[in-house]
Design a protein around this motif. Structure first.
Motif, mmCIF file in Angstrom:
data_model
loop_
_atom_site.group_PDB
_atom_site.id
_atom_site.type_symbol
_atom_site.label_atom_id
_atom_site.label_comp_id
_atom_site.label_asym_id
_atom_site.label_seq_id
_atom_site.Cartn_x
_atom_site.Cartn_y
_atom_site.Cartn_z
ATOM 1 N N ASN A 1 -4.716 3.121 4.667
ATOM 2 C CA ASN A 1 -4.275 2.127 3.690
ATOM 3 C C ASN A 1 -3.838 0.803 4.316
ATOM 4 N N ARG B 1 -6.895 -1.012 5.533
ATOM 5 C CA ARG B 1 -7.729 -1.453 4.415
ATOM 6 C C ARG B 1 -7.244 -2.798 3.870
ATOM 7 N N LYS B 2 -5.971 -3.111 4.063
ATOM 8 C CA LYS B 2 -5.443 -4.414 3.664
ATOM 9 C C LYS B 2 -5.653 -5.450 4.764
ATOM 10 N N CYS C 1 0.819 -1.210 0.000
ATOM 11 C CA CYS C 1 0.000 0.000 0.000
ATOM 12 C C CYS C 1 0.853 1.260 0.000
ATOM 13 N N THR D 1 -2.362 -1.139 -3.676
ATOM 14 C CA THR D 1 -2.825 0.230 -3.851
ATOM 15 C C THR D 1 -1.627 1.074 -4.262
#
Length: 478
Positions: free
Chosen positions: A158, A161-162, A150, A228
């Motif tokens: 970020n 989010r993973k 990320c 990302t």
């Protein structure tokens, strides 16, 4: 060694590993350019240890009930909220955004983790209709070990989010956040560790990105890639993942078109657009970037946009008056300056900004507004990822839609109009994974986040974020 630097390390097999015997990189404070720490880089042996630990962690975590997984995620979210002040200050120090923005990012992150905690208890299959004596089941099971990479622009959101959807699904994960914002990612991992996540389920590594990605993606242990970042790097990783037929989720770059029609509430629209455009110094993949304005209100819109932009206060993210902080690293002002100069050379007009910070310290670039930017200029074709807004005019709805769809980017788009019939048409015809009408919010815990075309595929957030980490299996019995 300062307090920030003392907390930097790799997390492998439930242990924090420091710089001893390892190469290091040096994160910098973007407001001053000063080195703030020494971050260890993972060796190939470290990566092999991470793969082995993740494989063992997956064997344990996949058999952990959804309720137990949910409890860990909920506790991690609670710890994140408890530590909000400290984590927000870390994010500001290493990434530059104002503290208020960092705290807003942290609130969204905690809500996202809580949402995925609920999803951990809602991974349903189904029973298919069959004759008496037969059963056919559809099952959803965790895919395995995830390699996740990320970017630095949202250093709190970020990494979570993973982590959150992978852990909710029952997967193990090896996460490589950005070396430039390692402290924020480490603080997130410590929340999961302190929430009771078994030590081998999640690993965190830093180092040379290409070395890490090639090693992790070549391993048969890794079964999913989540990335990302930029379009070129995403395409490179997809090629590596193809060798093992690895499932991938790609959240890549954007070049957000904003269509402003002459029936909008102009002042309200401008009041929303300007602060949102320069949020995080424009370093946002879904940032509104190309402002296409209907010709009847073009002059008034451009003048109002420039006036509001020139009034923005730029400075250190730790100063309460600051509305826009520095860019995250030394590369970004250089890149933006080159793109603005290219647009100028091709005939664009700079209404405000167009220069770097005046004090010579830090990685600042002034909020910039340009008009009459030719379509051949780099800014109109390459993602700027910075505090630059380009304003152009259009005549008809067809012209606006054609321009919105002109580029291969298709992540986010924004439309401002009071015409309901037009709103429906824009929703149908604009090519973007996410479209906002008369508002700017696109990122919600329960809403899928992702793009189309060169902006990637697959979704994060929402139920889709967890489903991306599951395989579907059918089971037939007689």
């Amino acid at each position: 060694m300062n307090d920030y630097s003392s907390k930097l390390g790799l997390y492998i097999g439930g242990e924090w590993l420091g710089p001893e015997g390892r190469d290091t990189t040096q994160p910098r404070n973007p407001a001053t350019g000063e080195v703030i720490g020494e971050l260890p880089s993972a060796s190939l042996d470290d990566l092999d240890r991470a793969l082995q630990a993740a494989e063992e962690g997956f064997a344990q975590w996949r058999d952990t009930s959804g309720t137990e997984r949910a409890n860990v995620l909920r506790k991690a979210a609670a710890l994140l909220r408890e530590r909000a002040d400290d984590i927000a200050r870390i994010a500001t120090m290493e990434q530059g955004k104002p503290v208020a923005e960092a705290k807003g990012e942290l609130g969204l992150t905690a809500s996202l983790i809580e949402f995925h905690a609920g999803e951990a208890e809602r991974i349903y299959g189904r029973v298919l209709p069959r004759p008496t004596g037969s059963r056919s089941l559809v099952l959803h099971q965790p895919i395995g070990v995830v390699a996740a990479f990320c970017a630095w622009n949202f250093p709190i959101l970020n990494p979570a989010r993973k982590l959150a959807p992978a852990l909710a699904a029952g997967c193990a994960i090896i996460l490589k956040p950005s070396e430039e914002t390692a402290g924020s990612a480490i603080a997130i991992m410590r929340c999961f560790e302190d929430a009771g996540l078994p030590g081998k389920v999640a690993q965190m590594v830093f180092g040379v990105p290409d070395t890490i990605s090639r090693h992790l993606l070549a391993s048969p242990v890794t079964r999913k890639l989540s990335f990302t970042g930029s379009v070129p790097v995403g395409k490179h990783l997809m090629k590596l993942a193809a060798d093992t037929v690895m499932r991938s989720t790609m959240e890549l770059g954007g070049h957000g078109p904003v269509l402003v029609f002459d029936d909008c509430d102009l002042d309200k629209t401008l009041d929303m657009l300007v602060p949102h455009k320069f949020r995080n110094a424009g370093q946002v993949c879904i940032s509104p970037t190309r402002f296409h304005v209907q010709e009847g209100i073009y002059e008034k819109f451009a003048r109002g946009f420039a006036e509001r932009t020139s009034a923005l206060r730029v400075g250190s993210g730790f100063e309460s008056e600051t509305q826009m902080g520095p860019m995250a690293n030394a590369r970004r002002p250089e890149a933006i300056d080159a793109m603005v100069e290219n647009a100028r050379s091709e005939g664009a007009t700079v209404l405000t900004g167009g220069t770097r910070g005046a004090n010579g310290r830090g990685f600042f670039y002034q909020p910039t507004v340009l008009t009459d930017v030719p379509m051949t200029a780099r800014l109109m074709n390459d993602e700027p990822f910075g505090p630059v807004a380009m304003i152009s005019r259009f005549a008809s709805d067809d012209d606006a839609i054609a321009e919105a769809n002109r580029l291969p980017y298709a992540l986010a788009a924004y439309c401002f109009t009071e015409n309901g019939r037009r709103q429906n048409r824009l929703g149908d015809e604009i090519e973007a994974g996410m479209i906002a009408v008369n508002q700017l919010a696109l990122s919600w815990p329960d809403s899928p986040f992702g793009g189309m075309k060169d902006s990637g595929f697959g979704s994060e957030d929402g139920p889709e974020g967890v489903m991306a980490h599951l395989v579907t299996k059918t089971f037939h019995m007689k």
